[in-house]
Scaffold this motif. Structure first.
Motif, PDB file in Angstrom:
ATOM      1  N   CYS A  16       0.845  -1.194   0.000  1.00  0.00           N
ATOM      2  CA  CYS A  16       0.000   0.000   0.000  1.00  0.00           C
ATOM      3  C   CYS A  16       0.879   1.240   0.000  1.00  0.00           C
ATOM      4  CB  CYS A  16      -0.904   0.031   1.227  1.00  0.00           C
ATOM      5  SG  CYS A  16      -2.146  -1.261   1.229  1.00  0.00           S
ATOM      6  N   GLY A  17       0.398   2.289  -0.595  1.00  0.00           N
ATOM      7  CA  GLY A  17       1.131   3.541  -0.630  1.00  0.00           C
ATOM      8  C   GLY A  17       1.428   3.944  -2.058  1.00  0.00           C
ATOM      9  N   PRO A  18       1.881   5.168  -2.225  1.00  0.00           N
ATOM     10  CA  PRO A  18       2.139   5.667  -3.577  1.00  0.00           C
ATOM     11  C   PRO A  18       3.363   5.005  -4.206  1.00  0.00           C
ATOM     12  CG  PRO A  18       2.778   7.293  -1.943  1.00  0.00           C
ATOM     13  CD  PRO A  18       2.119   6.182  -1.205  1.00  0.00           C
ATOM     14  N   SER A  19       3.325   4.887  -5.501  1.00  0.00           N
ATOM     15  CA  SER A  19       4.456   4.324  -6.234  1.00  0.00           C
ATOM     16  C   SER A  19       5.555   5.383  -6.348  1.00  0.00           C
ATOM     17  CB  SER A  19       4.015   3.885  -7.631  1.00  0.00           C
ATOM     18  OG  SER A  19       3.609   5.025  -8.367  1.00  0.00           O
ATOM     19  N   LYS A  20       6.702   4.985  -6.842  1.00  0.00           N
ATOM     20  CA  LYS A  20       7.825   5.923  -7.019  1.00  0.00           C
ATOM     21  C   LYS A  20       7.437   7.040  -7.996  1.00  0.00           C
ATOM     22  CE  LYS A  20      10.925   3.578  -4.677  1.00  0.00           C
ATOM     23  NZ  LYS A  20      11.416   4.012  -3.418  1.00  0.00           N
ATOM     24  N   GLU A  21       6.706   6.690  -9.038  1.00  0.00           N
ATOM     25  CA  GLU A  21       6.292   7.697 -10.019  1.00  0.00           C
ATOM     26  C   GLU A  21       5.324   8.693  -9.379  1.00  0.00           C
ATOM     27  OE1 GLU A  21       5.925   4.355 -10.693  1.00  0.00           O
ATOM     28  OE2 GLU A  21       7.701   4.131 -11.960  1.00  0.00           O
ATOM     29  N   GLU A  22       4.425   8.176  -8.555  1.00  0.00           N
ATOM     30  CA  GLU A  22       3.462   9.046  -7.885  1.00  0.00           C
ATOM     31  C   GLU A  22       4.172   9.978  -6.903  1.00  0.00           C
ATOM     32  OE1 GLU A  22      -0.298  10.636  -6.937  1.00  0.00           O
ATOM     33  OE2 GLU A  22       0.390   9.408  -8.609  1.00  0.00           O
ATOM     34  N   GLU A  23       5.157   9.455  -6.183  1.00  0.00           N
ATOM     35  CA  GLU A  23       5.924  10.290  -5.259  1.00  0.00           C
ATOM     36  C   GLU A  23       6.670  11.381  -6.020  1.00  0.00           C
ATOM     37  OE1 GLU A  23       8.442   7.694  -3.033  1.00  0.00           O
ATOM     38  OE2 GLU A  23       6.790   6.955  -1.792  1.00  0.00           O
ATOM     39  N   ALA A  24       7.260  11.030  -7.161  1.00  0.00           N
ATOM     40  CA  ALA A  24       7.976  12.016  -7.970  1.00  0.00           C
ATOM     41  C   ALA A  24       7.021  13.081  -8.497  1.00  0.00           C
ATOM     42  CB  ALA A  24       8.694  11.322  -9.125  1.00  0.00           C
ATOM     43  N   ARG A  25       5.828  12.667  -8.913  1.00  0.00           N
ATOM     44  CA  ARG A  25       4.836  13.628  -9.419  1.00  0.00           C
ATOM     45  C   ARG A  25       4.404  14.577  -8.307  1.00  0.00           C
ATOM     46  NH1 ARG A  25      -0.516  14.536  -9.745  1.00  0.00           N
ATOM     47  NH2 ARG A  25      -1.074  12.784  -8.427  1.00  0.00           N
ATOM     48  N   LEU A  26       4.158  14.044  -7.121  1.00  0.00           N
ATOM     49  CA  LEU A  26       3.765  14.893  -5.988  1.00  0.00           C
ATOM     50  C   LEU A  26       4.884  15.843  -5.602  1.00  0.00           C
ATOM     51  CD1 LEU A  26       1.869  12.281  -3.784  1.00  0.00           C
ATOM     52  CD2 LEU A  26       0.877  14.137  -5.132  1.00  0.00           C
ATOM     53  N   ARG A  27       6.115  15.374  -5.666  1.00  0.00           N
ATOM     54  CA  ARG A  27       7.261  16.234  -5.349  1.00  0.00           C
ATOM     55  C   ARG A  27       7.375  17.383  -6.352  1.00  0.00           C
ATOM     56  NH1 ARG A  27      11.266  12.649  -5.758  1.00  0.00           N
ATOM     57  NH2 ARG A  27      10.387  11.463  -4.036  1.00  0.00           N
ATOM     58  N   ARG A  28       7.150  17.068  -7.642  1.00  0.00           N
ATOM     59  CA  ARG A  28       7.195  18.120  -8.672  1.00  0.00           C
ATOM     60  C   ARG A  28       6.107  19.162  -8.434  1.00  0.00           C
ATOM     61  NH1 ARG A  28       7.961  13.764 -12.175  1.00  0.00           N
ATOM     62  NH2 ARG A  28       5.786  13.889 -12.815  1.00  0.00           N
ATOM     63  N   ILE A  29       4.914  18.709  -8.046  1.00  0.00           N
ATOM     64  CA  ILE A  29       3.815  19.638  -7.771  1.00  0.00           C
ATOM     65  C   ILE A  29       4.173  20.533  -6.590  1.00  0.00           C
ATOM     66  CG2 ILE A  29       1.434  19.783  -6.943  1.00  0.00           C
ATOM     67  CD1 ILE A  29       0.859  17.263  -8.617  1.00  0.00           C
TER      68      ILE A  29
END
Length: 66
Positions: A16-29
């Motif tokens: 469970c939890g965000p994937s690496k791509e999702e974490e990178a996208r959130l960091r960019r935002i």
């Protein structure tokens, strides 16, 4: 039954939890939002410095030299 249930629950909890791509996208935002705030802060600081410089020039031009 417990022998199979506990590892299954552990695997489910770990996955469970965000994937690496999702974490990178959130960091960019977050970075882009911080960039906007940083630019606003820089603009305000520049405005304050410009106002302070204008006041200093005005004050120095009204002083009487002896």
């Amino acid at each position: 039954m417990r022998k199979y249930l506990l590892p299954f629950l552990f695997i489910v909890m770990v996955s469970c939890g965000p994937s690496k791509e999702e974490e990178a996208r959130l960091r960019r935002i977050d970075d882009s939002l911080m960039e906007i705030e940083r630019n606003v802060a820089i603009d305000k600081a520049n405005d304050l410095l410009a106002a302070d410089t204008a006041t200093t020039k005005k004050d120095s031009s009204t002083t009487v030299s002896k």
